[in-house]
Design a protein around this motif. Structure first.
Motif, PDB file in Angstrom:
ATOM      1  N   ILE A  65       1.007  -1.210   0.236  1.00  0.00           N
ATOM      2  CA  ILE A  65       0.048   0.160   0.378  1.00  0.00           C
ATOM      3  C   ILE A  65       0.750   1.344   0.127  1.00  0.00           C
ATOM      4  CG2 ILE A  65      -2.067   2.069   1.375  1.00  0.00           C
ATOM      5  CD1 ILE A  65      -2.525  -1.385   2.235  1.00  0.00           C
ATOM      6  N   ARG A  66       1.595   0.855   1.553  1.00  0.00           N
ATOM      7  CA  ARG A  66       2.646   2.447   0.754  1.00  0.00           C
ATOM      8  C   ARG A  66       3.597   2.398  -0.325  1.00  0.00           C
ATOM      9  NH1 ARG A  66       5.456   1.049   5.027  1.00  0.00           N
ATOM     10  NH2 ARG A  66       3.956   2.079   7.011  1.00  0.00           N
ATOM     11  N   GLY A  67       4.121   1.581  -1.004  1.00  0.00           N
ATOM     12  CA  GLY A  67       4.523   1.812  -2.421  1.00  0.00           C
ATOM     13  C   GLY A  67       3.369   1.947  -3.930  1.00  0.00           C
ATOM     14  N   ALA A  68       2.438   1.470  -3.515  1.00  0.00           N
ATOM     15  CA  ALA A  68       0.718   2.586  -4.219  1.00  0.00           C
ATOM     16  C   ALA A  68       0.648   3.729  -4.333  1.00  0.00           C
ATOM     17  CB  ALA A  68       0.019   1.941  -4.285  1.00  0.00           C
ATOM     18  N   HIS A  69       0.760   4.003  -2.707  1.00  0.00           N
ATOM     19  CA  HIS A  69       0.604   5.765  -2.471  1.00  0.00           C
ATOM     20  C   HIS A  69       1.943   6.428  -2.436  1.00  0.00           C
ATOM     21  CE1 HIS A  69       0.179   9.027   0.591  1.00  0.00           C
ATOM     22  NE2 HIS A  69      -0.762   8.907   0.178  1.00  0.00           N
ATOM     23  N   GLU A  70       3.125   5.755  -2.788  1.00  0.00           N
ATOM     24  CA  GLU A  70       4.199   7.297  -2.970  1.00  0.00           C
ATOM     25  C   GLU A  70       3.614   7.344  -4.664  1.00  0.00           C
ATOM     26  OE1 GLU A  70       7.490   5.891   0.516  1.00  0.00           O
ATOM     27  OE2 GLU A  70       7.413   4.893  -1.845  1.00  0.00           O
ATOM     28  N   ALA A  71       3.899   6.185  -5.351  1.00  0.00           N
ATOM     29  CA  ALA A  71       4.045   6.265  -6.677  1.00  0.00           C
ATOM     30  C   ALA A  71       2.362   7.305  -6.969  1.00  0.00           C
ATOM     31  CB  ALA A  71       3.240   4.891  -7.455  1.00  0.00           C
TER      32      ALA A  71
END
Length: 367
Positions: free
Chosen positions: A100-106
């Motif tokens: 989720i963190r990676g998706a949010h950053e992207a």
């Protein structure tokens, strides 16, 4: 059945996400646990960046405002008028917190808004929760279904292929030739991760390691099949059948039986090394083995799978680390790209390789 800490964390996150903020005492009453337990949970979740703490209260992180929109809220354009992306995940803690963190950053880098919903590993609710994302204005979807058993994709997955917006599957591999197999997807190559672990132990001088693993998630199933593939690639035979693992919190008797089976195998000289899925189980296994007189790494070299908390064990555990944050990032970038390409662009299956992070639990090479 007793609720696990991960399940409680997901319920806690859900309450805070819906309200925006809440007092610890109110959360304790809602969750049916003590304030001390909630404070401990909040401290852990805040340490992961999933919550903010302020004087006896907790709130949803301000920089996650887009990612954590309350269920049922209307969607809107992302930052700078970018698209609204919906994300369905089975959990907001442990493995999927990093996805989720990676998706949010992207999404933030693309000027998009990410709206998150959690299925709590209830695949029968995935469809309704995804409809909620569409109602919230999602123009594209990142879907990690809450499948836990081999039959779940067939029983609860056909609707995904009929979604009206571009969709990318996360960490899920549908059956070859199925309707879902034609969707975009981004996955970790767990078979490669298992091969890294088995090869490392063999290079240290051990024979084929034992596998102790769960069977309650797609990752667990992939680790089991990857184990068989790794042994075949290296020309090895399993020293005995896979030891079935279960959460110690929810099934203490079955967990104890699994640890005793591993201890007996070590005592009988069946194996000198083991791979355990997942980190939490591995840490608890090491603790219980020590009580039974089996020392890691002196008596048993051990590798954990997931690398969420493996480094925090008394003896830091060597672990296979799937590229969780990168899965979320690449999937989001692929979805944003797909929204700009149109329906005719070729679909993609992107597979990312795990890494082996070597620590203390494998010891030195055998003489």
């Amino acid at each position: 059945m007793r609720e696990s800490a991960a399940e409680r964390h997901d319920r806690l996150l859900g309450l805070v996400r819906e309200r925006g903020s809440a007092r610890v005492s109110d959360l304790a009453a809602q969750l049916g646990v003590s304030p001390v337990t909630v404070r401990r949970d909040v401290e852990e979740l805040a340490g992961r960046g999933l919550l903010d703490r302020v004087h006896g209260s907790v709130s949803w992180p301000q920089d996650h405002a887009g990612a954590g929109a309350a269920p049922g809220t209307a969607g809107g354009a992302g930052a700078g008028g970018g698209p609204v992306l919906g994300m369905l995940a089975p959990s907001a803690t442990y493995y999927f917190a990093e996805v989720i963190r990676g998706a949010h950053e992207a999404a933030a880098r693309a000027g998009a808004r990410l709206v998150l919903r959690i299925s709590d590993y209830r695949p029968q609710e995935d469809h309704a929760r995804t409809e909620g994302l569409l109602a919230a204005g999602a123009e594209g979807l990142l879907i990690a279904p809450g499948w836990q058993h081999p039959g779940d994709p067939e029983a609860f997955g056909d609707w995904i292929a009929s979604l009206p917006v571009p969709t990318v599957l996360l960490e899920r591999r549908p059956a070859a030739g199925s309707r879902l197999d034609g969707l975009d997807r981004v996955c970790s190559d767990h078979a490669h991760g298992v091969l890294l672990a088995v090869r490392h132990l063999v290079e240290l001088g051990h024979g084929a390691p034992l596998l102790m693993a769960r069977a309650d998630s797609p990752t667990a199933v992939a680790v089991r099949s990857g184990y068989a593939e790794a042994l075949a690639v290296l020309g090895l035979r399993a020293p005995q059948d896979v030891i079935d693992s279960v959460p110690a919190e929810s099934a203490p008797d079955a967990f104890e039986a699994a640890v005793q089976a591993l201890r007996a195998a070590v005592a009988a000289g069946v194996a000198t090394a083991a791979l355990i899925h997942n980190d939490v189980d591995a840490i608890q296994v090491v603790q219980r083995l020590a009580e039974l007189g089996v020392r890691v790494p002196d008596d048993l070299a051990l590798i954990a799978y997931d690398d969420e908390v493996a480094a925090l064990a008394d003896t830091p555990l060597t672990a296979v680390a799937p590229p969780k944050r990168e899965v979320g990032r690449h999937a989001t970038e692929l979805l944003v790209e797909r929204l700009g390409e149109g329906a005719g662009a070729p679909r993609r299956h992107l597979t990312l390789l795990p890494q082996l992070r070597v620590r203390d639990s494998c010891g030195s090479p055998l003489a």
